[in-house]
Design a protein around this motif. Structure first.
Motif, PDB file in Angstrom:
ATOM      1  N   ASN A   1       0.814  -1.221   0.000  1.00 26.83           N
ATOM      2  CA  ASN A   1       0.000   0.000   0.000  1.00 26.83           C
ATOM      3  C   ASN A   1       0.845   1.269   0.000  1.00 26.83           C
TER       4      ASN A   1
ATOM      5  N   THR B   1      -6.629  -7.912   1.698  1.00 30.64           N
ATOM      6  CA  THR B   1      -7.305  -7.779   2.987  1.00 30.64           C
ATOM      7  C   THR B   1      -8.231  -8.966   3.226  1.00 30.64           C
TER       8      THR B   1
ATOM      9  N   LEU C   1      -8.772  -0.862   7.666  1.00 32.87           N
ATOM     10  CA  LEU C   1      -8.569  -0.924   6.220  1.00 32.87           C
ATOM     11  C   LEU C   1      -9.873  -0.694   5.465  1.00 32.87           C
TER      12      LEU C   1
ATOM     13  N   LEU D   1      -4.530   5.109   4.122  1.00 32.25           N
ATOM     14  CA  LEU D   1      -4.515   3.673   3.827  1.00 32.25           C
ATOM     15  C   LEU D   1      -3.233   3.040   4.364  1.00 32.25           C
TER      16      LEU D   1
ATOM     17  N   SER E   1      -3.075   0.202   7.240  1.00 37.28           N
ATOM     18  CA  SER E   1      -2.377  -1.068   7.059  1.00 37.28           C
ATOM     19  C   SER E   1      -1.568  -1.422   8.299  1.00 37.28           C
TER      20      SER E   1
ATOM     21  N   SER F   1      -4.026  -2.214  11.239  1.00 37.75           N
ATOM     22  CA  SER F   1      -4.646  -3.534  11.098  1.00 37.75           C
ATOM     23  C   SER F   1      -3.655  -4.649  11.392  1.00 37.75           C
TER      24      SER F   1
END
Length: 311
Positions: free
Chosen positions: A198, A232, A262, A281, A285, A288
């Motif tokens: 990402n 994901t 995400l 984002l 990432s 998460s």
């Protein structure tokens, strides 16, 4: 050396060490949950080695991206966001000194690998060597995995930040390998791979113009974003898979909520977006990854405690 420790930690982007902490922790907790063993001293040495390898990976990435002109191009490309440490591109340290410290981190990682291989078994040195070569040749010639745009770089990250540290950490604690450790490595390994994947959205135009063919460059922004979403979903599906093969207890399903940062970040993005729009984002990432690692680690810790109480 005139530069302080904090300077070099910034240069090595030590703030991202959490993505290496999680796989090492999971491997050790797998040994505790499945085998009832945990040796703190060897865990600490494993962690020092893994952290050193991670910092080496970050710095050698910056070193070769600078030598290949990628980082300079990112700074000069309008609307792209540079993600390197800035130490070389801004002239804050000489290339020679930067390279020296880079190899010092590798030396420390290999020293830990040698100590562990002597005390715990030679396979650990093989794992350490494999991780070091993957980190180096991700950006360095002749292989440059991360420049080829065929998914080689993503596979290298999955191995280096997922499979190898989880299985290696488990081996340190037990002295043998277990297939469950491989399945345990998949959720955290895929999510960590997504951190790298990402971040390419932030400067994919500069990568394209400088010849760094990441998957985002090859696929284009729209298809690249679809692949990110697929990653994901895949990461979340490997959690119930881990439960099915006995690598995780049923209550580890709570880890699927780690996908929420995400999902929230994806809803704010369209098919095409300004590069700076991908900052959230990138942050999601990391969040998460850490959340997933925390919930998986907690579930294994509880499983090990429950076994001790019942025996």
């Amino acid at each position: 050396m005139k530069h302080t420790i904090s300077f070099w930690l910034e240069a090595a982007r030590a703030s991202f060490l959490s993505v290496m902490l999680m796989p090492v922790l999971l491997g050790a907790l797998g040994a505790f949950a499945w085998n009832g063993v945990f040796e703190p001293l060897w865990f600490i040495i494993t962690l020092i080695g893994a952290f050193s390898a991670h910092l080496f990976s970050n710095m050698v990435n910056d070193l070769w991206d600078y030598r290949n002109g990628v980082d300079t191009k990112a700074q000069d490309t309008a609307n792209d966001v540079s993600t390197n440490s800035g130490m070389l591109t801004e002239g804050r340290v000489s290339e020679k000194t930067f390279a020296l410290v880079t190899w010092m981190f590798l030396a420390l990682a290999l020293l830990c690998g040698i100590i562990l291989s002597i005390t715990k078994g030679w396979p650990l040195l093989m794992l350490a060597a494999a991780g070091g070569m993957l980190a180096y040749f991700y950006v360095a010639p002749p292989f440059k995995f991360g420049y080829r745009g065929k998914g080689y770089g993503e596979v290298a990250i999955l191995l280096s930040f997922g499979v190898l540290p989880v299985m290696g950490s488990y081996y340190v604690q037990t002295g043998f390998f277990d297939p469950r450790a491989f399945f345990l490595s998949l959720p955290i390994g895929i999510l960590t791979t997504m951190v790298l994947y990402n971040h390419h959205f932030l400067h994919w135009r500069a990568d394209r113009d400088s010849g760094k063919n990441t998957l985002v460059v090859v696929l284009g922004e729209k298809k690249g974003l679809l692949l990110s979403k697929a990653f994901t979903l895949l990461a979340m599906l490997t959690i119930p898979l881990g439960i099915l093969v006995g690598a995780l207890p049923w209550y580890a399903l709570i880890a699927v909520i780690s996908a929420w940062p995400l999902i929230k970040a994806y809803t704010a993005l369209g098919d095409t977006n300004p590069s700076e729009s991908y900052g959230p984002l990138m942050g999601a990432s990391i969040k998460s990854t850490v959340l997933c690692g925390f919930f998986l680690a907690l579930s294994l810790l509880l499983q090990g405690i429950f076994k001790l109480l019942l025996n």
